[in-house]
Design a protein around this motif. Structure first.
Motif, PDB file in Angstrom:
ATOM      1  N   GLY A  46      41.853  56.223  38.503  1.00 46.80           N
ATOM      2  CA  GLY A  46      40.778  55.327  38.109  1.00 46.80           C
ATOM      3  C   GLY A  46      41.275  53.927  37.858  1.00 46.80           C
ATOM      4  O   GLY A  46      40.639  52.952  38.175  1.00 46.80           O
ATOM      5  N   THR A  64      41.722  51.967  41.149  1.00 48.10           N
ATOM      6  CA  THR A  64      40.545  51.596  41.927  1.00 48.10           C
ATOM      7  C   THR A  64      39.597  50.691  41.168  1.00 48.10           C
ATOM      8  O   THR A  64      38.985  49.819  41.737  1.00 48.10           O
ATOM      9  CB  THR A  64      39.779  52.860  42.362  1.00 48.10           C
ATOM     10  OG1 THR A  64      39.458  53.616  41.195  1.00 48.10           O
ATOM     11  CG2 THR A  64      40.645  53.695  43.292  1.00 48.10           C
ATOM     12  N   ASN A  65      39.508  50.928  39.880  1.00 45.25           N
ATOM     13  CA  ASN A  65      38.577  50.123  39.089  1.00 45.25           C
ATOM     14  C   ASN A  65      39.182  49.923  37.715  1.00 45.25           C
ATOM     15  O   ASN A  65      39.230  50.855  36.919  1.00 45.25           O
ATOM     16  CB  ASN A  65      37.224  50.812  38.979  1.00 45.25           C
ATOM     17  CG  ASN A  65      36.217  49.921  38.275  1.00 45.25           C
ATOM     18  OD1 ASN A  65      36.519  48.786  37.900  1.00 45.25           O
ATOM     19  ND2 ASN A  65      35.015  50.428  38.080  1.00 45.25           N
ATOM     20  N   ALA A 107      37.237  51.263  34.607  1.00 41.15           N
ATOM     21  CA  ALA A 107      36.854  52.660  34.409  1.00 41.15           C
ATOM     22  C   ALA A 107      38.021  53.402  33.803  1.00 41.15           C
ATOM     23  O   ALA A 107      39.093  53.451  34.390  1.00 41.15           O
ATOM     24  CB  ALA A 107      36.434  53.299  35.726  1.00 41.15           C
ATOM     25  N   ASP A 121      37.782  56.720  32.716  1.00 45.62           N
ATOM     26  CA  ASP A 121      37.605  58.172  32.817  1.00 45.62           C
ATOM     27  C   ASP A 121      38.061  58.723  34.147  1.00 45.62           C
ATOM     28  O   ASP A 121      37.817  59.879  34.460  1.00 45.62           O
ATOM     29  CB  ASP A 121      36.131  58.537  32.596  1.00 45.62           C
ATOM     30  CG  ASP A 121      35.206  57.794  33.549  1.00 45.62           C
ATOM     31  OD1 ASP A 121      35.735  56.995  34.356  1.00 45.62           O
ATOM     32  OD2 ASP A 121      33.987  58.016  33.488  1.00 45.62           O
ATOM     33  N   ARG A 128      37.031  58.056  37.120  1.00 46.57           N
ATOM     34  CA  ARG A 128      36.030  58.033  38.182  1.00 46.57           C
ATOM     35  C   ARG A 128      35.986  56.667  38.846  1.00 46.57           C
ATOM     36  O   ARG A 128      36.204  55.660  38.201  1.00 46.57           O
ATOM     37  CB  ARG A 128      34.650  58.387  37.639  1.00 46.57           C
ATOM     38  CG  ARG A 128      34.550  59.804  37.115  1.00 46.57           C
ATOM     39  CD  ARG A 128      33.180  60.082  36.548  1.00 46.57           C
ATOM     40  NE  ARG A 128      32.924  59.234  35.390  1.00 46.57           N
ATOM     41  CZ  ARG A 128      31.782  59.228  34.726  1.00 46.57           C
ATOM     42  NH1 ARG A 128      30.784  59.985  35.121  1.00 46.57           N
ATOM     43  NH2 ARG A 128      31.617  58.443  33.676  1.00 46.57           N
ATOM     44  N   THR A 129      35.721  56.656  40.114  1.00 44.09           N
ATOM     45  CA  THR A 129      35.648  55.411  40.875  1.00 44.09           C
ATOM     46  C   THR A 129      34.225  54.904  40.895  1.00 44.09           C
ATOM     47  O   THR A 129      33.314  55.628  41.282  1.00 44.09           O
ATOM     48  CB  THR A 129      36.137  55.627  42.315  1.00 44.09           C
ATOM     49  OG1 THR A 129      37.467  56.110  42.274  1.00 44.09           O
ATOM     50  CG2 THR A 129      36.090  54.331  43.101  1.00 44.09           C
ATOM     51  N   THR A 130      34.037  53.680  40.447  1.00 42.50           N
ATOM     52  CA  THR A 130      32.695  53.077  40.449  1.00 42.50           C
ATOM     53  C   THR A 130      32.430  52.432  41.795  1.00 42.50           C
ATOM     54  O   THR A 130      33.195  51.560  42.206  1.00 42.50           O
ATOM     55  CB  THR A 130      32.590  52.021  39.341  1.00 42.50           C
ATOM     56  OG1 THR A 130      32.885  52.641  38.083  1.00 42.50           O
ATOM     57  CG2 THR A 130      31.183  51.425  39.313  1.00 42.50           C
ATOM     58  N   PRO A 131      31.416  52.859  42.536  1.00 41.52           N
ATOM     59  CA  PRO A 131      31.172  52.256  43.857  1.00 41.52           C
ATOM     60  C   PRO A 131      30.744  50.810  43.720  1.00 41.52           C
ATOM     61  O   PRO A 131      30.123  50.411  42.745  1.00 41.52           O
ATOM     62  CB  PRO A 131      30.045  53.128  44.441  1.00 41.52           C
ATOM     63  CG  PRO A 131      29.353  53.689  43.240  1.00 41.52           C
ATOM     64  CD  PRO A 131      30.428  53.882  42.189  1.00 41.52           C
ATOM     65  N   PRO A 175      28.578  47.541  44.311  1.00 40.01           N
ATOM     66  CA  PRO A 175      27.114  47.406  44.482  1.00 40.01           C
ATOM     67  C   PRO A 175      26.755  47.092  45.920  1.00 40.01           C
ATOM     68  O   PRO A 175      27.470  46.373  46.614  1.00 40.01           O
ATOM     69  CB  PRO A 175      26.759  46.247  43.548  1.00 40.01           C
ATOM     70  CG  PRO A 175      28.030  45.489  43.386  1.00 40.01           C
ATOM     71  CD  PRO A 175      29.139  46.506  43.451  1.00 40.01           C
TER      72      PRO A 175
END
Length: 229
Positions: free
Chosen positions: A98, A101-102, A105, A107, A109-112, A114
């Protein structure tokens, strides 16, 4: 005795001609304490094992103390060194993945990203105005000599329908010898609406006053004009 002789020798070397009392308590007077036989010097302080120093002691430039040999096995051989654990490889998961990639974040998880907004639609051009054209009038005899049936074809080549207008006929009064005595103009409404790209034909009955067309004369509608919007 050896120890006493040694001490006496050291004292004598001090420049004062030192003497050491040796013998019974009842004797007095100076006694020569210089050694007469072989003397074995025994150091009082210092490291054991021949007086040598190991690297890292006070004589070492670094001033560090040698920690000595490490632990050994029962047969005297050194214990095998434990290899460092291998570096983790492969796919990163959890917080590491995580964080890669972001950064925001925590947790794993990867936030896509927008989605981009839909492109604005291109402005639509307004429709073209109506363009009306017409043909020559086609005539036929009416029920009375002062009336005539007139048919005209219209075509709208524009982009907007024709919604109102009028057509003006030029009706000529012709004598028995073919002389054109007069021209009378009458107006009629257009057959609206005429849609964009549409074509239509329409027939009117054009009549003049009876007194304008005496016996032996007739009428002919030869020209027309149109106004529309």
């Amino acid at each position: 005795m050896c120890l006493g002789a040694a001490l006496g020798a050291c004292a004598g070397a001090g420049g004062g001609g030192g003497y050491v009392a040796v013998g019974g308590a009842g004797r007095s007077g100076p006694v020569d304490a210089s050694p007469t036989g072989s003397v074995t010097m025994v150091p009082l302080d210092g490291p054991k094992g021949g007086g040598t120093t190991s690297p890292g002691t006070a004589g070492s430039p670094s001033g560090a103390t040698d920690s000595g040999p490490g632990p050994a096995q029962a047969d005297g051989s050194p214990l095998p060194s434990t290899p460092d654990p291998p570096s983790p490889t492969g796919t990163r998961t959890g917080a590491d993945a995580g964080a890669g990639t972001n950064p925001g974040a925590g947790d794993g998880r990867t936030t896509p990203a927008p989605a981009p907004p839909d492109p604005a639609p291109a402005p639509t051009a307004p429709p073209a105005p109506a363009v009306l054209s017409w043909g020559e009038p086609v005539t036929a005899d009416g029920d009375q000599r002062w009336c005539q049936k007139v048919t005209v074809g219209f075509r709208n080549s524009g982009g907007t329908a024709v919604r109102s207008g009028s057509v003006t006929f030029g009706t000529h009064v012709i004598g028995a010898l073919g002389i054109d005595w007069s021209t009378v103009r009458t107006s009629e409404a257009l057959p609206v609406p005429i849609g964009a790209g549409a074509r239509t034909d329409h027939t009117w009955t054009v009549c003049l006053d009876a007194w304008r067309v005496p016996l032996g004369m007739h009428i002919e509608t030869r020209d027309l004009s149109v106004q529309w919007k």
